[in-house]
Write an enzyme that holds these catalytic residues in place. Structure first.
Site, PDB file in Angstrom:
ATOM      1  CG  ASN A 132      -5.408   0.233 -10.941  1.00 19.35           C
ATOM      2  OD1 ASN A 132      -4.783   0.027  -9.970  1.00 19.35           O
ATOM      3  ND2 ASN A 132      -5.830  -0.928 -11.704  1.00 19.35           N
ATOM      4  CG  ASP A 138      -4.675  -1.907  -6.027  1.00 22.33           C
ATOM      5  OD1 ASP A 138      -4.467  -2.942  -5.613  1.00 22.33           O
ATOM      6  OD2 ASP A 138      -4.400  -1.225  -6.933  1.00 22.33           O
ATOM      7  CG  ASN A 156     -28.550  28.375  20.616  1.00 19.75           C
ATOM      8  OD1 ASN A 156     -28.895  29.148  19.808  1.00 19.75           O
ATOM      9  ND2 ASN A 156     -27.602  27.461  20.345  1.00 19.75           N
ATOM     10  CE1 TYR A 213     -30.813  25.244  16.645  1.00 14.52           C
ATOM     11  CE2 TYR A 213     -30.997  27.129  17.893  1.00 14.52           C
ATOM     12  CZ  TYR A 213     -30.276  25.843  17.534  1.00 14.52           C
ATOM     13  OH  TYR A 213     -28.879  25.626  17.838  1.00 14.52           O
ATOM     14  NE  ARG A 226      -2.928   3.151 -13.022  1.00 15.76           N
ATOM     15  CZ  ARG A 226      -2.688   1.828 -12.978  1.00 15.76           C
ATOM     16  NH1 ARG A 226      -3.176   1.029 -14.127  1.00 15.76           N
ATOM     17  NH2 ARG A 226      -2.128   1.094 -11.946  1.00 15.76           N
ATOM     18  CD  GLU A 255       2.718  -6.410 -14.292  1.00 15.26           C
ATOM     19  OE1 GLU A 255       1.836  -5.777 -14.205  1.00 15.26           O
ATOM     20  OE2 GLU A 255       2.309  -7.768 -13.949  1.00 15.26           O
ATOM     21  CB  ALA A 258      -0.761  -0.128   1.242  1.00 17.35           C
ATOM     22  CB  ALA A 259       4.245   1.893  -0.553  1.00 14.10           C
TER      23      ALA A 259
HETATM   24  C1  UD1 Z   1      -0.133  -5.295 -10.176  1.00 13.43           C
HETATM   25  C2  UD1 Z   1       0.321  -6.521 -10.765  1.00 13.43           C
HETATM   26  C3  UD1 Z   1      -0.443  -7.040 -11.903  1.00 13.43           C
HETATM   27  C4  UD1 Z   1      -1.742  -7.486 -11.475  1.00 13.43           C
HETATM   28  C5  UD1 Z   1      -2.662  -6.246 -10.666  1.00 13.43           C
HETATM   29  C6  UD1 Z   1      -3.755  -6.643 -10.190  1.00 13.43           C
HETATM   30  C7  UD1 Z   1       2.809  -6.247 -10.652  1.00 13.43           C
HETATM   31  C8  UD1 Z   1       4.253  -5.936 -11.278  1.00 13.43           C
HETATM   32  N1  UD1 Z   1       1.832  -6.185 -11.224  1.00 13.43           N
HETATM   33  O1  UD1 Z   1      -0.433  -4.463 -11.166  1.00 13.43           O
HETATM   34  O2  UD1 Z   1       0.287  -8.312 -12.563  1.00 13.43           O
HETATM   35  O3  UD1 Z   1      -2.598  -7.911 -12.785  1.00 13.43           O
HETATM   36  O4  UD1 Z   1      -1.528  -5.644  -9.646  1.00 13.43           O
HETATM   37  O5  UD1 Z   1      -4.222  -5.500  -9.501  1.00 13.43           O
HETATM   38  O6  UD1 Z   1       2.836  -6.631  -9.469  1.00 13.43           O
HETATM   39  N2  UD1 Z   1       2.867  -0.667  -4.433  1.00 13.43           N
HETATM   40  C9  UD1 Z   1       3.638  -0.382  -3.261  1.00 13.43           C
HETATM   41  N3  UD1 Z   1       4.895   0.006  -3.750  1.00 13.43           N
HETATM   42  C10 UD1 Z   1       5.512   0.140  -4.899  1.00 13.43           C
HETATM   43  C11 UD1 Z   1       4.275   0.035  -6.084  1.00 13.43           C
HETATM   44  C12 UD1 Z   1       3.162  -0.523  -5.722  1.00 13.43           C
HETATM   45  O7  UD1 Z   1       3.432  -0.690  -1.934  1.00 13.43           O
HETATM   46  O8  UD1 Z   1       6.342   0.565  -5.264  1.00 13.43           O
HETATM   47  C13 UD1 Z   1       1.261  -1.235  -4.133  1.00 13.43           C
HETATM   48  C14 UD1 Z   1       0.291  -0.046  -4.529  1.00 13.43           C
HETATM   49  O9  UD1 Z   1       0.280   0.728  -3.549  1.00 13.43           O
HETATM   50  C15 UD1 Z   1      -0.601  -0.882  -4.758  1.00 13.43           C
HETATM   51  C16 UD1 Z   1      -0.144  -2.365  -5.112  1.00 13.43           C
HETATM   52  O10 UD1 Z   1       1.126  -2.261  -4.826  1.00 13.43           O
HETATM   53  O11 UD1 Z   1      -1.534  -1.005  -3.944  1.00 13.43           O
HETATM   54  C17 UD1 Z   1      -0.364  -2.642  -6.627  1.00 13.43           C
HETATM   55  O12 UD1 Z   1       0.240  -1.632  -7.353  1.00 13.43           O
HETATM   56  P1  UD1 Z   1      -0.108  -1.278  -8.845  1.00 13.43           P
HETATM   57  O13 UD1 Z   1       0.782  -0.051  -9.513  1.00 13.43           O
HETATM   58  O14 UD1 Z   1      -1.841  -0.691  -8.803  1.00 13.43           O
HETATM   59  O15 UD1 Z   1      -0.061  -2.581  -9.610  1.00 13.43           O
HETATM   60  P2  UD1 Z   1      -0.831  -2.615 -10.930  1.00 13.43           P
HETATM   61  O16 UD1 Z   1      -0.282  -2.063 -12.075  1.00 13.43           O
HETATM   62  O17 UD1 Z   1      -2.062  -2.735 -10.891  1.00 13.43           O
HETATM   63 CA    CA Z   2      -3.524  -2.140  -9.235  1.00 19.47          CA
END
Ligand code: UD1
Ligand code: CA
Length: 457
Positions: free
Chosen positions: A230, A105, A388, A368, A14, A157, A8-9
């Site tokens: 996203n 997410d 009041n 009131y 988007r 990806e 969750a970093a």
């Molecule tokens: C990722 C997957 C993809 C999958 C999709 C499903 C990878 C490379 N890709 O893509 O295969 O289909 O999720 O929803 O893993 N995050 C971090 N630190 C970072 C980058 C991301 O904590 O440096 C966290 C984000 O906060 C997020 C999650 O990882 O909650 C996923 O990152 P996101 O950029 O949404 O990945 P996707 O492109 O959706």
């Molecule tokens: Ca995602």
């Protein structure tokens, strides 16, 4: 031990938001909160959330106080990616742990599905198992590559995929189960040799295959569970799925919804049996609605407790308490800290704020009541104003049991009307009214005989 690592970093560009993505709410709770709950429900004994962008907001949005946090360093020249995020959890992972990796997410994931994933992973003797699904429109997701024997060989990806690979409909949910020992080993071997120059956790699958280790794929039937959020469009779609789940649960428990598609109940709300909810109702926060209530259309109830057999008619109720058999509205406004007793009537266009109203009292229309203590069996006439505020400070009004406040009176606080005090209509009361007294505080009426004719009006 079964543990989880929740990523969750990320910023969530988007979303086009000032807030980090996973803090955005669906049905009143942040997305990442649901993911933590799912991990807990699947019996993960330790849950580590990787935070970075807007980390304080992410940490504050999580209700479960046993949650652990690790910070991913964020900056222009810092490494990035889901793989790098998992690396931050290294110290929490032991070789004989099983590790469920999730992303913050995907709020619709359930504990039940994580348990099924884990069981599939264990019984197959896999070193890693990916949760997958077939998506009609797989755009944006990583694609699952299988060999001729249906084994998962790697994840590609969208941005790195060939034209042919993009036609694959089986997608990576971003949720995996790993054996700790193998995950720790892989984390040391990830590289960022890809279109985005990111460390991908998805590369783990290919690495294990190259090592000739067993990798599993567990395909879901209910695709909605792994919908990634996203964008704002996906946020609204996820909200809709969660809303249906919540309303379905209440219907199973004996609550009637006239139109569940258009009724908005947040996750932490409770509602008793045989309560009927009309379309357009919004119930938020930690609200509790009792049994046999009727909540009419367009009512909004926020962080309030409503006991049994209460009828709320198209009204707004914020941080207040309403006891049994009471009727509110239509178009009443109960502002914070209103405590309404049993069998009370708060009628149309009545506003109450920071006040206690005793059992069997009535304010039937257009009043009131602010900063007041109103006793039992009190009648508050039409158009009564509890004055009041003197422009600087708020003052309190006390109206004791069985008092009668005639229509269009002003009670200028601080002031007390004692038991059975009787205020004549149109009075402006500034002094204490004694028990059982009638108080008239208005100019006497003067009738001038024949005045109209004499003045040629
Ligand atoms: C990722 C997957 C993809 C999958 C999709 C499903 C990878 C490379 N890709 O893509 O295969 O289909 O999720 O929803 O893993 N995050 C971090 N630190 C970072 C980058 C991301 O904590 O440096 C966290 C984000 O906060 C997020 C999650 O990882 O909650 C996923 O990152 P996101 O950029 O949404 O990945 P996707 O492109 O959706
Ligand atoms: Ca995602």
């Amino acid at each position: 031990m079964l543990i989880s690592v929740i990523l969750a970093a990320g910023e969530g560009t988007r979303m086009k938001s000032k807030l980090p993505k996973v803090v955005h709410k669906i049905c009143g709770k942040s997305m990442v909160n649901y993911v933590v709950d799912a991990a807990k429900n699947s019996n993960c004994e330790s849950n580590v959330v990787i935070v970075g962008h807007g980390k304080d907001k992410v940490i504050n949005s999580i209700e479960d106080k046993s949650t652990k946090f690790e910070t991913q360093p964020i900056g222009e020249n810092m490494p990035y990616g889901t793989g790098y995020a998992v690396m931050q959890a290294r110290e929490h992972i032991k070789e004989d742990d099983q590790v469920i990796v999730l992303t913050g997410d995907t709020p619709l994931i359930t504990g039940e599905t994580l348990t099924n994933l884990y069981n599939h992973h264990k019984s197959g003797g896999y070193k890693a198992t990916v949760l997958t699904a077939d998506f009609e429109n797989p755009t944006g997701y990583g694609r699952i590559i299988r060999d001729s024997l249906e084994n998962v060989t790697k994840i590609v990806e969208q941005k790195d995929a060939t034209k042919e690979q993009r036609l694959i409909k089986e997608i990576n949910s971003g949720i995996y189960c790993f054996e700790g020992k193998y995950l720790l080993d892989i984390l040391d071997r990830l590289n960022n040799d890809n279109v985005q120059n990111e460390y991908y956790i998805t590369d783990a699958i290919e690495i294990l295959n190259n090592d000739k280790e067993k990798v599993g794929g567990y395909k879901l039937n209910d695709n909605t569970e792994i919908m990634g959020v996203n964008s704002r469009v996906q946020l609204a779609q996820a909200e809709k799925v969660m809303r249906n789940r919540i309303n379905l649960k209440f219907m199973k428990e004996g609550v009637t919804f006239i139109d569940p598609e258009n009724t908005y109940i947040e996750k932490n709300v409770s509602i008793g049996r045989d309560t009927i909810i009309y379309p357009g109702v919004v119930i938020e926060g930690d609200s509790k609605v009792g049994e046999d209530c009727i909540i009419d259309s367009n009512s909004k109830i926020q962080n309030s407790t409503i006991k049994n057999e209460v009828h709320v008619k198209s009204s707004t109720i914020i941080e207040s308490f309403i006891d049994d058999f009471t009727k509110v509205g239509p178009y009443a406004y109960l502002r914070p800290n209103s405590h309404i007793g049993k069998n009370v009537k708060i009628g149309d266009f009545v506003e109450v704020k920071n006040s206690i109203i005793g059992n069997n009292s009535k304010a039937s229309h257009l009043a009131y009541i602010g900063d007041a203590e109103v006793g039992k069996n009190v009648n508050i006439g039409c158009g009564v104003v509890f004055v009041n505020y003197d422009g600087k400070n708020k003052h309190k009004t006390i109206v004791k049991d069985n008092a009668f406040i005639g229509s269009n009176s002003n009670l200028v606080a601080p002031v007390i009307v004692n038991e059975k005090g009787y205020i004549a209509a149109g009075s402006t009361i500034t002094k204490e009214v004694n028990k059982g007294d009638l108080s008239i505080a208005r100019a006497r009426q003067v009738n001038k005989e024949g005045w109209v004719e004499k003045n040629n009006k």
